[in-house]
Design a protein around this motif. Structure first.
Motif, short mmCIF file in Angstrom:
data_model
loop_
_atom_site.label_atom_id
_atom_site.label_comp_id
_atom_site.label_asym_id
_atom_site.label_seq_id
_atom_site.Cartn_x
_atom_site.Cartn_y
_atom_site.Cartn_z
N LYS A 189 -34.01 -48.80 -31.57
CA LYS A 189 -33.68 -48.04 -32.78
C LYS A 189 -33.66 -48.95 -33.99
N HIS A 213 -33.32 -43.97 -40.82
CA HIS A 213 -32.21 -44.42 -39.97
C HIS A 213 -31.21 -43.32 -39.62
N ASP A 214 -31.09 -42.28 -40.43
CA ASP A 214 -30.07 -41.26 -40.17
C ASP A 214 -30.61 -40.02 -39.45
N HIS A 253 -31.66 -38.94 -35.86
CA HIS A 253 -31.55 -39.47 -34.51
C HIS A 253 -32.67 -38.95 -33.63
N GLY A 254 -33.18 -39.83 -32.76
CA GLY A 254 -34.24 -39.46 -31.84
C GLY A 254 -35.59 -39.99 -32.30
N GLY A 312 -37.76 -39.91 -36.70
CA GLY A 312 -36.42 -40.33 -36.33
C GLY A 312 -36.31 -41.84 -36.25
N ASN A 313 -35.13 -42.33 -35.86
CA ASN A 313 -34.86 -43.76 -35.88
C ASN A 313 -35.21 -44.48 -34.59
N THR A 314 -35.82 -43.81 -33.62
CA THR A 314 -36.14 -44.41 -32.33
C THR A 314 -37.64 -44.64 -32.22
#
Length: 124
Positions: free
Chosen positions: A29, A61-62, A64-65, A94-96
């Motif tokens: 992440k 970054h905010d 998720h996934g 997303g951040n991943t």
């Protein structure tokens, strides 16, 4: 799947681009620290700061996934505000890191023994 990893050096203000086929980056992440050995930088520690997918959508970054979403933004990565109070719906990642990500931005946290840019070339 190949990742382009951009490594930013805050001491010199320069950035260096590497390519890697490593699958060790999948699932990491934004904000995670990785070993520099993923991009042949022994002894270095790198922090993931962002990236983009194969269509050019930025990671945020905010969110998720690893999926792509349409979010309402008023500032921050992925949107530049033209007027005060203006909001806009934009597509972002997303951040991943997943297999759809092609570019990963990192910065150096710990330096190794070898210079980052390799051996300097002599000018004759």
């Amino acid at each position: 799947m190949a990742f382009k990893v951009v490594v930013s050096d805050s001491k010199t203000g320069k950035s260096y681009q590497f390519e890697t086929e490593s699958t060790a980056l999948i699932g990491k992440k934004i904000g995670d620290e990785i070993s520099g050995s993923v991009v042949e930088l022994e002894g270095y520690k790198l922090k993931i700061t962002g990236g983009s997918d194969k269509c050019g959508f930025a990671m945020r970054h905010d969110i998720h996934g690893a999926m792509k979403m349409r979010v309402l933004l008023k500032s921050g990565p992925g949107y530049n505000v033209k007027e005060k109070g203006l909001r806009r719906r934009k597509s972002l990642r997303g951040n991943t890191i997943s297999k759809d990500i092609t570019l990963i931005n990192t910065k150096v946290v710990e330096y190794g023994s070898a210079p980052l840019g390799g051996e300097p070339e002599s000018i004759e």
